[in-house]
Design a protein around this motif. Structure first.
Motif, PDB file in Angstrom:
ATOM      1  N   GLU A   1       0.890  -1.247  -0.142  1.00 29.10           N
ATOM      2  CA  GLU A   1       0.033  -0.065   0.108  1.00 29.10           C
ATOM      3  C   GLU A   1       0.676   1.367   0.019  1.00 29.10           C
ATOM      4  O   GLU A   1       0.323   2.486  -0.178  1.00 29.10           O
ATOM      5  CB  GLU A   1      -0.782  -0.035   1.162  1.00 29.10           C
ATOM      6  CG  GLU A   1      -1.936  -1.177   1.208  1.00 29.10           C
ATOM      7  CD  GLU A   1      -2.726  -1.209   0.169  1.00 29.10           C
ATOM      8  OE1 GLU A   1      -3.278  -0.051  -0.374  1.00 29.10           O
ATOM      9  OE2 GLU A   1      -3.547  -2.070  -0.295  1.00 29.10           O
ATOM     10  N   VAL A   2       2.128   1.268   0.124  1.00 28.26           N
ATOM     11  CA  VAL A   2       3.170   2.502   0.014  1.00 28.26           C
ATOM     12  C   VAL A   2       3.074   2.978  -1.151  1.00 28.26           C
ATOM     13  O   VAL A   2       3.223   2.121  -2.231  1.00 28.26           O
ATOM     14  CB  VAL A   2       4.308   2.028   0.599  1.00 28.26           C
ATOM     15  CG1 VAL A   2       5.397   2.942   0.400  1.00 28.26           C
ATOM     16  CG2 VAL A   2       4.348   1.385   2.007  1.00 28.26           C
ATOM     17  N   ARG A   3       3.303   4.138  -1.397  1.00 29.71           N
ATOM     18  CA  ARG A   3       3.515   4.786  -2.592  1.00 29.71           C
ATOM     19  C   ARG A   3       4.580   5.573  -2.752  1.00 29.71           C
ATOM     20  O   ARG A   3       4.971   6.425  -1.876  1.00 29.71           O
ATOM     21  CB  ARG A   3       2.168   5.690  -3.027  1.00 29.71           C
ATOM     22  CG  ARG A   3       2.090   6.439  -4.413  1.00 29.71           C
ATOM     23  CD  ARG A   3       0.516   6.755  -4.797  1.00 29.71           C
ATOM     24  NE  ARG A   3      -0.339   5.612  -4.881  1.00 29.71           N
ATOM     25  CZ  ARG A   3      -1.572   5.777  -5.032  1.00 29.71           C
ATOM     26  NH1 ARG A   3      -2.067   7.086  -4.863  1.00 29.71           N
ATOM     27  NH2 ARG A   3      -2.401   4.719  -5.166  1.00 29.71           N
ATOM     28  N   LEU A   4       5.447   5.545  -3.704  1.00 24.75           N
ATOM     29  CA  LEU A   4       6.648   6.086  -4.081  1.00 24.75           C
ATOM     30  C   LEU A   4       6.534   7.105  -5.030  1.00 24.75           C
ATOM     31  O   LEU A   4       7.720   8.103  -5.076  1.00 24.75           O
ATOM     32  CB  LEU A   4       7.867   5.186  -4.204  1.00 24.75           C
ATOM     33  CG  LEU A   4       8.160   4.051  -3.290  1.00 24.75           C
ATOM     34  CD1 LEU A   4       9.097   3.264  -3.523  1.00 24.75           C
ATOM     35  CD2 LEU A   4       8.083   4.589  -1.813  1.00 24.75           C
ATOM     36  N   SER A   5       5.526   7.305  -5.786  1.00 26.43           N
ATOM     37  CA  SER A   5       5.414   8.075  -6.612  1.00 26.43           C
ATOM     38  C   SER A   5       3.932   8.395  -7.072  1.00 26.43           C
ATOM     39  O   SER A   5       3.194   7.413  -6.743  1.00 26.43           O
ATOM     40  CB  SER A   5       6.260   8.041  -7.952  1.00 26.43           C
ATOM     41  OG  SER A   5       5.548   6.796  -8.663  1.00 26.43           O
TER      42      SER A   5
END
Length: 211
Positions: free
Chosen positions: A106-110
């Motif tokens: 669920e992590v978003r880097l962009s």
């Protein structure tokens, strides 16, 4: 030390006031005072959540700064990190306090409107993480010369390894030989246009163990 910037504006602390220049002009606020009260259970939980999130994201700050800057009007490193942290706080924490954990998928880097990668596969070949994807032209927003950044993250060691190629390359290998054997690695993909002005939402490609 306070610095007088004009007749009615200053930056820094003067007595109980702090002068600041924000994105919408100069403003004054009270100097924060240290509280002598014991934190409440809710305050402890909030602090624990924030510490967990920032501990996970800090090693990825260079990727996040690029991946979120296109959608932030202020385009600063702090605003990019704040946007990424806000997403994790709201969408990527599982469990009940004090047993909290990050859900990597669920992590978003962009963040952005470009089309991500299709038909993605990941695997280990020797000391490299190999990632492949379809080279078919995107059906929506995207171009063959878009830049693909593959991020291999070892959260236990706080190390980040990156591979970069064009979308039409269809494959990239990322060397992970410096990681301890048995490491569980998280693999993400971010796509940007060639000028790095537009991005896709990052994709979590999966977990892989370096044997």
């Amino acid at each position: 030390m306070a610095k007088l910037t004009d007749l009615l504006a200053f930056s820094g602390a003067v007595g109980d006031m702090v002068g600041c220049k924000g994105p919408h002009g100069f403003y004054i606020r009270s100097r924060p005072r240290k509280s002598h009260k014991e934190p409440t259970a809710r305050q402890l939980e909030v602090r624990a959540r924030l510490a967990l999130v920032m501990g996970f994201l800090k090693p990825l700050k260079a990727v996040i700064h690029l991946g979120f800057s296109a959608t932030n009007t202020t385009r600063t490193k702090m605003s990019a990190m704040n946007a990424a942290a806000s997403h994790v706080l709201n969408h990527a924490i599982a469990g009940e306090y004090p047993d909290l954990q990050i859900e990597p998928e669920e992590v978003r880097l962009s963040r952005g409107m470009l089309q991500g990668l299709a038909d993605v596969g990941i695997g280990m070949l020797g000391t490299s993480v190999d990632v492949t994807w379809s080279t078919e032209p995107p059906q929506f927003i995207g171009y063959p010369d878009d830049r693909v950044t593959i991020v291999v993250y070892h959260p236990a060691e706080k190390t980040v390894m990156v591979g970069k190629v064009s979308r039409d390359a269809g494959a990239v290998s990322v060397d992970v030989s410096d990681e301890p054997t048995g490491s569980e690695l998280l693999v993400y993909a971010c796509v940007s246009d060639r000028d790095r002005k537009e991005f896709s939402n990052s994709q979590f490609l999966g977990r892989i163990t370096y044997e």
